[in-house]
Motif scaffolding. Structure first.
Motif, PDB file in Angstrom:
ATOM      1  N   LYS A  96      45.513 -47.798 -17.397  1.00  0.00           N
ATOM      2  CA  LYS A  96      46.006 -47.499 -18.738  1.00  0.00           C
ATOM      3  C   LYS A  96      47.519 -47.650 -18.801  1.00  0.00           C
ATOM      4  O   LYS A  96      48.058 -48.212 -19.761  1.00  0.00           O
ATOM      5  CB  LYS A  96      45.606 -46.079 -19.135  1.00  0.00           C
ATOM      6  CG  LYS A  96      46.035 -45.704 -20.524  1.00  0.00           C
ATOM      7  CD  LYS A  96      45.612 -44.295 -20.872  1.00  0.00           C
ATOM      8  CE  LYS A  96      46.167 -43.922 -22.235  1.00  0.00           C
ATOM      9  NZ  LYS A  96      45.884 -42.539 -22.582  1.00  0.00           N
ATOM     10  N   LEU A  97      48.212 -47.181 -17.779  1.00  0.00           N
ATOM     11  CA  LEU A  97      49.667 -47.300 -17.731  1.00  0.00           C
ATOM     12  C   LEU A  97      50.089 -48.765 -17.685  1.00  0.00           C
ATOM     13  O   LEU A  97      51.011 -49.175 -18.397  1.00  0.00           O
ATOM     14  CB  LEU A  97      50.228 -46.550 -16.514  1.00  0.00           C
ATOM     15  CG  LEU A  97      51.726 -46.625 -16.287  1.00  0.00           C
ATOM     16  CD1 LEU A  97      52.477 -46.008 -17.459  1.00  0.00           C
ATOM     17  CD2 LEU A  97      52.096 -45.931 -14.994  1.00  0.00           C
ATOM     18  N   ALA A  98      49.415 -49.558 -16.881  1.00  0.00           N
ATOM     19  CA  ALA A  98      49.735 -50.987 -16.806  1.00  0.00           C
ATOM     20  C   ALA A  98      49.496 -51.668 -18.147  1.00  0.00           C
ATOM     21  O   ALA A  98      50.293 -52.516 -18.573  1.00  0.00           O
ATOM     22  CB  ALA A  98      48.911 -51.653 -15.711  1.00  0.00           C
ATOM     23  N   HIS A  99      48.419 -51.298 -18.834  1.00  0.00           N
ATOM     24  CA  HIS A  99      48.132 -51.875 -20.153  1.00  0.00           C
ATOM     25  C   HIS A  99      49.208 -51.485 -21.163  1.00  0.00           C
ATOM     26  O   HIS A  99      49.657 -52.325 -21.957  1.00  0.00           O
ATOM     27  CB  HIS A  99      46.758 -51.427 -20.638  1.00  0.00           C
ATOM     28  CG  HIS A  99      46.417 -51.909 -22.005  1.00  0.00           C
ATOM     29  ND1 HIS A  99      46.164 -53.236 -22.281  1.00  0.00           N
ATOM     30  CD2 HIS A  99      46.323 -51.259 -23.187  1.00  0.00           C
ATOM     31  CE1 HIS A  99      45.923 -53.369 -23.567  1.00  0.00           C
ATOM     32  NE2 HIS A  99      46.011 -52.183 -24.141  1.00  0.00           N
ATOM     33  N   GLU A 100      49.651 -50.223 -21.143  1.00  0.00           N
ATOM     34  CA  GLU A 100      50.719 -49.780 -22.045  1.00  0.00           C
ATOM     35  C   GLU A 100      52.002 -50.566 -21.786  1.00  0.00           C
ATOM     36  O   GLU A 100      52.690 -50.972 -22.727  1.00  0.00           O
ATOM     37  CB  GLU A 100      50.993 -48.288 -21.866  1.00  0.00           C
ATOM     38  CG  GLU A 100      49.916 -47.372 -22.385  1.00  0.00           C
ATOM     39  CD  GLU A 100      50.184 -45.917 -22.049  1.00  0.00           C
ATOM     40  OE1 GLU A 100      51.070 -45.623 -21.218  1.00  0.00           O
ATOM     41  OE2 GLU A 100      49.502 -45.057 -22.635  1.00  0.00           O
ATOM     42  N   CYS A 101      52.326 -50.768 -20.518  1.00  0.00           N
ATOM     43  CA  CYS A 101      53.540 -51.508 -20.157  1.00  0.00           C
ATOM     44  C   CYS A 101      53.471 -52.942 -20.661  1.00  0.00           C
ATOM     45  O   CYS A 101      54.440 -53.465 -21.213  1.00  0.00           O
ATOM     46  CB  CYS A 101      53.747 -51.492 -18.648  1.00  0.00           C
ATOM     47  SG  CYS A 101      54.159 -49.879 -17.963  1.00  0.00           S
ATOM     48  N   LYS A 102      52.312 -53.581 -20.487  1.00  0.00           N
ATOM     49  CA  LYS A 102      52.152 -54.963 -20.947  1.00  0.00           C
ATOM     50  C   LYS A 102      52.286 -55.068 -22.461  1.00  0.00           C
ATOM     51  O   LYS A 102      52.899 -56.008 -22.968  1.00  0.00           O
ATOM     52  CB  LYS A 102      50.802 -55.525 -20.508  1.00  0.00           C
ATOM     53  CG  LYS A 102      50.749 -55.886 -19.046  1.00  0.00           C
ATOM     54  CD  LYS A 102      49.416 -56.495 -18.698  1.00  0.00           C
ATOM     55  CE  LYS A 102      49.369 -56.877 -17.244  1.00  0.00           C
ATOM     56  NZ  LYS A 102      48.112 -57.551 -16.892  1.00  0.00           N
ATOM     57  N   SER A 103      51.737 -54.106 -23.182  1.00  0.00           N
ATOM     58  CA  SER A 103      51.821 -54.177 -24.640  1.00  0.00           C
ATOM     59  C   SER A 103      53.261 -53.982 -25.127  1.00  0.00           C
ATOM     60  O   SER A 103      53.684 -54.609 -26.090  1.00  0.00           O
ATOM     61  CB  SER A 103      50.883 -53.162 -25.293  1.00  0.00           C
ATOM     62  OG  SER A 103      51.284 -51.841 -25.015  1.00  0.00           O
ATOM     63  N   VAL A 104      54.027 -53.139 -24.450  1.00  0.00           N
ATOM     64  CA  VAL A 104      55.432 -52.954 -24.822  1.00  0.00           C
ATOM     65  C   VAL A 104      56.229 -54.223 -24.518  1.00  0.00           C
ATOM     66  O   VAL A 104      57.065 -54.649 -25.318  1.00  0.00           O
ATOM     67  CB  VAL A 104      56.047 -51.733 -24.108  1.00  0.00           C
ATOM     68  CG1 VAL A 104      57.556 -51.685 -24.287  1.00  0.00           C
ATOM     69  CG2 VAL A 104      55.418 -50.453 -24.621  1.00  0.00           C
ATOM     70  N   ILE A 105      55.957 -54.847 -23.381  1.00  0.00           N
ATOM     71  CA  ILE A 105      56.643 -56.096 -23.041  1.00  0.00           C
ATOM     72  C   ILE A 105      56.338 -57.161 -24.091  1.00  0.00           C
ATOM     73  O   ILE A 105      57.232 -57.886 -24.530  1.00  0.00           O
ATOM     74  CB  ILE A 105      56.247 -56.568 -21.627  1.00  0.00           C
ATOM     75  CG1 ILE A 105      56.839 -55.628 -20.579  1.00  0.00           C
ATOM     76  CG2 ILE A 105      56.706 -58.005 -21.383  1.00  0.00           C
ATOM     77  CD1 ILE A 105      56.340 -55.884 -19.172  1.00  0.00           C
ATOM     78  N   GLU A 106      55.082 -57.251 -24.520  1.00  0.00           N
ATOM     79  CA  GLU A 106      54.709 -58.222 -25.551  1.00  0.00           C
ATOM     80  C   GLU A 106      55.427 -57.927 -26.860  1.00  0.00           C
ATOM     81  O   GLU A 106      55.926 -58.834 -27.523  1.00  0.00           O
ATOM     82  CB  GLU A 106      53.203 -58.216 -25.767  1.00  0.00           C
ATOM     83  CG  GLU A 106      52.419 -58.828 -24.639  1.00  0.00           C
ATOM     84  CD  GLU A 106      50.918 -58.681 -24.825  1.00  0.00           C
ATOM     85  OE1 GLU A 106      50.481 -58.257 -25.919  1.00  0.00           O
ATOM     86  OE2 GLU A 106      50.188 -58.979 -23.874  1.00  0.00           O
TER      87      GLU A 106
END
Length: 102
Positions: free
Chosen positions: A32-42
């Protein structure tokens, strides 16, 4: 160019930290943390390529949030929170390799 510089200042600070968090996150424990990080980067990379319109929006006025870098770029409180949440979650993860970049 001032607005692209403003976007890049935030991106230069946040995106490398999020990349390190993704790299060090265990995919089973911290998916979940990795997914949150990816969405912020996008979101930040989209903002780097698409400048906001100069015309005032017809939506309800929002107060500026904590992420305002002195340029024309202002994030609302909700946007600021969504950008900072992965960093806060990483800092509280209890894993030094994940908490250190945050």
């Amino acid at each position: 160019m001032a607005s692209s510089e403003a976007y890049s200042r935030l991106s230069q600070l946040v995106v490398p930290a999020l990349d390190k968090i993704i790299k060090n996150a265990s995919w089973r424990k911290h998916a979940k943390l990795a997914h949150e990080c990816k969405s912020v980067i996008e979101r930040l990379s989209l903002n780097n390529h698409q400048l906001p319109p100069d015309s005032p929006s017809d939506t309800e006025p929002e107060t500026p949030g904590p992420l305002h870098d002195g340029g024309p770029v202002e994030y609302s409180l909700a946007e600021s929170e969504s950008i900072l949440t992965p960093l806060i979650n990483a800092a509280g993860s209890g894993v030094l390799k994940i908490a250190d970049p945050a």
